[in-house]
Design an enzyme around this catalytic site. Structure first.
Site, PDB file in Angstrom:
ATOM      1  N   SER A 173      35.750  34.011  49.530  1.00 24.79           N
ATOM      2  CA  SER A 173      34.485  34.724  49.355  1.00 24.79           C
ATOM      3  C   SER A 173      33.341  33.728  49.362  1.00 24.79           C
ATOM      4  CB  SER A 173      34.498  35.484  48.020  1.00 24.79           C
ATOM      5  OG  SER A 173      33.205  35.934  47.661  1.00 24.79           O
ATOM      6  N   TYR A 186      35.964  36.112  39.111  1.00 29.26           N
ATOM      7  CA  TYR A 186      36.180  36.321  40.542  1.00 29.26           C
ATOM      8  C   TYR A 186      35.710  35.112  41.337  1.00 29.26           C
ATOM      9  CZ  TYR A 186      36.133  38.496  45.162  1.00 29.26           C
ATOM     10  OH  TYR A 186      36.358  38.767  46.487  1.00 29.26           O
TER      11      TYR A 186
END
Length: 273
Positions: A173, A186
């Site tokens: 990401s 995350y």
């Protein structure tokens, strides 16, 4: 020669970030006779990848925590006339070395080989300041996003190294390349994924034919994206299916010799994860 401190870190990172070769078109039988394991295969990008791999000839192993969703993907693949998949229901939150070993034994007994591994499953966790983050939730995110990926990779590596040109693809990401406020576990987990990918690629480069890369899908029309950005119109984001050429490229022989890179599936956005 520049010293380490004088290097522009953003520029240094970008040198290792790749995109799909221009004009790439996967052949219809790109993945014929290959066996590929997809985690988080019941929904979103995992579902799209499983169907796309199967459509290009692969026998897909559908791993996910919801039996009903996996069965739906199974039915879609079989109805389309593609190779029959194997369903492996498993919640990665509870994966242990022993259960990872049992999973590997099942794959070896049922299919006899493994050519590709897509680490797609992930938890978003809480979008909140680190100071307020629940330790229990933090541990859950790290377990699914990092530790389970490590355990699966480690136990499946002997099978992958037996393949003519095995491929491991992690999911990263933009917040795993540059930290962003409130993304908590995350973001930290995706930094770890980038490190695991690079470390493993470097270890395997000279001793096996296994290549290891990562894909940043970007802002995609998925349930996780909707949870992270509830005010966003999903129709403004590309579908998971539209990203599949990159996934096919990295799973097939067309990416032979490409290893240790983080790929962007689409142009970066300032709000993209």
């Amino acid at each position: 020669k520049k010293s380490y401190k004088s290097i522009d870190w953003t520029e240094f990172q970008m040198k290792n970030i790749k995109t799909l070769p221009a004009g790439y078109q996967p052949s219809e039988k790109l993945l014929e006779e290959r066996v590929i394991l997809v985690t988080g295969a019941g929904d979103g990008i995992g579902r799209a990848a499983a169907r796309s791999f199967a459509a290009h000839g692969a026998t897909v192993i559908l791993l996910g925590k919801t039996q009903g969703k996996l069965e739906q993907v199974y039915d879609e693949i079989v109805a389309a006339g593609h190779p029959e998949p194997l369903i492996l229901p498993l919640d990665l939150q509870y994966l242990t070395p022993d259960s990872a070993k049992a999973l590997t034994e099942t794959i070896e007994q049922e299919l006899g080989r493994l050519d590709g591994l897509l680490h797609n499953a992930a938890l978003l966790g809480s979008v909140t300041p680190v100071a307020n983050y629940s330790p229990e939730r933090w541990q859950q995110v790290m377990q699914v996003n990092v530790h389970a990926a490590f355990l699966l990779t480690q136990t499946l590596l002997p099978l992958l190294t037996q393949a003519p040109d095995g491929s491991i693809v992690f999911t990263t990401s933009s917040v795993g390349r540059q930290g962003r406020a409130f993304w908590g576990a995350y973001a930290v987990s995706k930094f770890a994924v980038e490190g695991l990918m690079e470390t493993l690629a470097d270890e395997l480069e000279e001793v096996t034919a296994v290549r290891v890369n990562a894909i940043n899908p970007g802002a995609t029309r998925t349930r996780m994206r909707a949870a992270a950005y509830p005010g966003e119109n999903p129709a403004t984001r590309p579908t998971a299916d539209s990203l599949m050429p990159l996934y096919l490229y990295l799973m097939g022989t067309d990416s032979e010799g490409v290893s240790g890179y983080s790929f962007d599936a689409q142009p970066p956005l300032t709000t993209q994860a």
